[in-house]
Design a protein around this motif. Structure first.
Motif, short mmCIF file in Angstrom:
data_model
loop_
_atom_site.label_atom_id
_atom_site.label_comp_id
_atom_site.label_asym_id
_atom_site.label_seq_id
_atom_site.Cartn_x
_atom_site.Cartn_y
_atom_site.Cartn_z
N GLY A 374 0.78 -1.23 0.00
CA GLY A 374 0.00 0.00 0.00
C GLY A 374 0.81 1.27 0.00
N PHE A 375 2.09 1.19 -0.31
CA PHE A 375 2.91 2.39 -0.42
C PHE A 375 2.87 2.92 -1.85
CE2 PHE A 375 4.77 0.70 3.44
CZ PHE A 375 5.20 1.82 4.14
N ALA A 376 2.85 4.24 -1.98
CA ALA A 376 3.00 4.88 -3.29
C ALA A 376 4.43 5.37 -3.43
CB ALA A 376 2.03 6.05 -3.41
N MET A 377 5.02 5.11 -4.58
CA MET A 377 6.39 5.54 -4.83
C MET A 377 6.40 6.87 -5.55
SD MET A 377 9.43 3.64 -7.00
CE MET A 377 8.73 4.14 -8.58
N GLY A 378 7.18 7.81 -5.05
CA GLY A 378 7.31 9.10 -5.71
C GLY A 378 8.30 9.02 -6.86
N PRO A 379 8.55 10.13 -7.53
CA PRO A 379 9.53 10.16 -8.62
C PRO A 379 10.92 9.73 -8.13
CG PRO A 379 8.19 12.14 -8.65
CD PRO A 379 7.87 11.43 -7.37
N VAL A 380 11.63 9.03 -8.98
CA VAL A 380 12.95 8.53 -8.65
C VAL A 380 14.02 9.53 -9.10
CG1 VAL A 380 14.59 6.64 -9.02
CG2 VAL A 380 12.13 6.16 -8.92
N THR A 381 14.97 9.81 -8.22
CA THR A 381 16.13 10.61 -8.60
C THR A 381 17.31 9.68 -8.81
OG1 THR A 381 15.42 12.59 -7.41
CG2 THR A 381 17.77 12.37 -7.85
N LEU A 382 17.88 9.71 -10.01
CA LEU A 382 19.08 8.94 -10.29
C LEU A 382 20.30 9.78 -9.94
CD1 LEU A 382 16.97 7.28 -11.88
CD2 LEU A 382 18.74 6.89 -13.61
N VAL A 383 21.27 9.15 -9.31
CA VAL A 383 22.49 9.84 -8.92
C VAL A 383 23.66 9.11 -9.57
CG1 VAL A 383 23.94 10.58 -7.00
CG2 VAL A 383 21.45 10.59 -6.76
N ASP A 384 24.26 9.76 -10.55
CA ASP A 384 25.33 9.14 -11.34
C ASP A 384 26.69 9.62 -10.80
OD1 ASP A 384 26.91 7.92 -13.16
OD2 ASP A 384 26.01 8.83 -14.93
N GLN A 385 27.16 8.92 -9.75
CA GLN A 385 28.47 9.25 -9.18
C GLN A 385 29.60 8.59 -9.95
OE1 GLN A 385 28.67 9.58 -4.75
NE2 GLN A 385 27.01 8.10 -4.82
N PHE A 386 29.28 7.48 -10.63
CA PHE A 386 30.30 6.74 -11.36
C PHE A 386 30.19 7.10 -12.84
CE2 PHE A 386 29.69 4.58 -7.42
CZ PHE A 386 30.97 4.20 -7.04
N ARG A 387 30.57 8.33 -13.12
CA ARG A 387 30.45 8.88 -14.46
C ARG A 387 31.12 7.96 -15.49
NH1 ARG A 387 29.76 14.54 -15.71
NH2 ARG A 387 30.11 14.89 -17.93
N TRP A 388 30.47 7.83 -16.63
CA TRP A 388 30.97 7.03 -17.77
C TRP A 388 31.00 5.53 -17.48
CZ3 TRP A 388 35.04 11.20 -17.29
CH2 TRP A 388 34.65 12.36 -17.99
N SER A 389 30.32 5.12 -16.42
CA SER A 389 30.19 3.68 -16.14
C SER A 389 28.70 3.33 -16.22
CB SER A 389 30.72 3.36 -14.75
OG SER A 389 29.70 3.53 -13.77
N PRO A 390 28.37 2.04 -16.30
CA PRO A 390 26.95 1.65 -16.32
C PRO A 390 26.32 1.64 -14.93
CG PRO A 390 28.33 -0.29 -16.55
CD PRO A 390 29.26 0.89 -16.59
N HIS A 391 27.09 1.94 -13.91
CA HIS A 391 26.60 1.88 -12.54
C HIS A 391 25.50 2.92 -12.31
CE1 HIS A 391 26.97 0.73 -8.32
NE2 HIS A 391 26.94 2.01 -7.99
N ILE A 392 24.48 2.54 -11.54
CA ILE A 392 23.34 3.42 -11.28
C ILE A 392 23.06 3.45 -9.78
CG2 ILE A 392 20.86 3.80 -11.63
CD1 ILE A 392 21.12 2.36 -14.30
#
Length: 401
Positions: A374-392
């Motif tokens: 019963g939880f609603a999920m808000g918008p997701v913020t992606l944080v790309d600390q590992f620039r130029w990698s596929p890591h998310i």
């Protein structure tokens, strides 16, 4: 397989950031729409191609996506998260992708190896154990890059031609914090030489395996209003910019909660900033990290009460009744997620949850449990600390309806 003039068409990217043909064959340095011949040569048809900013790209395995524009990488990462959520029955929305600038990675794991002519310190060549020097690395902070020549000299002393020396280098407010693994046997003369090395190069702390060599200055990181000296090798967000984005997302998710539980708290990345407005109970398996957190809290000014608890949340999650005294929870687990703990949150009466993750698949699985509860999920913020990698990495708020 789509074939044009004997070449295979690239149709998408795999989770490793490598192009994939219709037959599922990997195509490094290719983007969807490109053509790849039998020798691996890429015909660039996708306009998102850019010139790699680093001269080591293509040899060094530290980056996988420098050939793609920033916008393409951000969109690709956002779509990966949305598709993973959709596969778990959740329609999500991405609020933003916060990408750390070049040259801001404050922690790096470098490899050192002796050679016939001296030594090399750098990253591994793509898909090999070969060490390649990266003097113009575009990822790490200048302080780490400046230390590499000194580490090469050290490798000549402590390394062997057969083995590899590992250096975990973290930049702190008082200089570099260096953890060495895999060197020769630690002797009394070597210990003395290492102390001299630390003094000569202005290191804050030097550790050999699990043996402290010298702490010249506290290797502190600023977490909110507190100065925290994490134990050697302890987890730290990769960039200050990425950490700030995650903290902002967590603060927004917990809102005006007065009593917060921080699960998988580490050294206090979220605990200490949240303690500026709320009482926080930090739970973590690693006792040394909690001691560092507690020390930072006790010596900071203007923070509300922080308590700590050493606990293996995978085997012994906080139960629903344990969670009843809190207004919100922060969950920041390792890559495998926090299924057992999230199940208890789902069966509790907690109204708000801030979920932080470094693995979209486990995040989506945990999000599904909350969604079904019963939880609603808000918008997701992606944080790309590992620039130029596929890591998310990402953060999202869950609110009980």
């Amino acid at each position: 397989m789509s074939v044009l003039d004997g070449a295979a068409r690239v149709v998408d990217l795999g989770s490793d950031g490598l192009g994939r043909t219709e037959a599922g064959e990997p195509a490094p340095f290719a983007l969807p729409g490109d053509l790849v011949d039998h020798d691996g040569r890429v015909t660039r048809n996708n306009p998102a191609h850019v010139a790699a900013p680093c001269g080591h790209y293509g040899i060094c395995g530290g980056c996988a996506m420098q050939h793609a524009s920033n916008g393409f990488v951000a969109d690709w990462k956002a779509q990966r998260v949305l598709e993973t959520l959709r596969a778990n029955g959740i329609e999500g929305e991405v609020a933003e992708v916060a990408t750390s600038p070049p040259g801001t990675r404050r922690r790096a794991k470098l490899s050192g190896r002796r050679t016939k002519k001296g030594a090399l310190v750098g990253f591994h060549q793509r898909r090999t154990h070969t060490v390649v020097a990266v003097p113009d690395c575009q990822v790490v902070v200048p302080g780490i890059a400046a230390l590499v020549p000194a580490l090469e000299g050290l490798t000549r002393q402590i390394g062997s031609r057969k083995g590899e020396v590992g250096y975990t280098v973290t930049m702190t407010a008082n200089g570099a914090d260096v953890l060495i693994e895999g060197g020769k046997e630690l002797t009394a003369p070597l210990r003395l030489a290492l102390s001299g090395f630390a003094a000569t190069h202005g290191l804050a702390r030097l550790t050999w395996e699990d043996e402290p060599i010298v702490t010249r200055m506290p290797p502190v990181q600023r977490l909110g209003r507190a100065d925290v000296a994490p134990p050697p090798g302890a987890f730290l967000q990769a960039t200050a910019e990425g950490e700030a984005a995650l903290v902002a997302g967590v603060r927004a998710a917990v809102g005006d909660a007065k009593r917060i539980v921080d699960l998988f708290a580490g050294c206090g990345t979220f605990t200490l900033p949240l303690a500026e407005r709320a009482e926080v109970h930090a739970v973590e398996y690693g006792a040394p990290m909690l001691r560092a957190l507690d020390h930072g809290w006790r010596h900071a000014k203007g923070l509300k009460k922080v308590t700590t608890e050493t606990r293996d949340l995978f085997r012994e999650p906080l139960l629903a009744e344990d969670l009843a005294r809190f207004d919100a929870a922060v969950v920041d687990p390792p890559r495998k997620g926090a299924r057992a703990q999230v199940a208890e949150i789902a069966s509790s009466k907690l109204p708000r949850v801030a979920m932080v993750s470094c693995q979209p698949a486990s995040f989506a699985a945990d999000a599904r449990l909350l969604h079904l509860a019963g939880f609603a999920m808000g918008p997701v913020t992606l944080v790309d600390q590992f620039r130029w990698s596929p890591h998310i990495e990402l953060v999202a708020a869950f609110t009980r309806l």
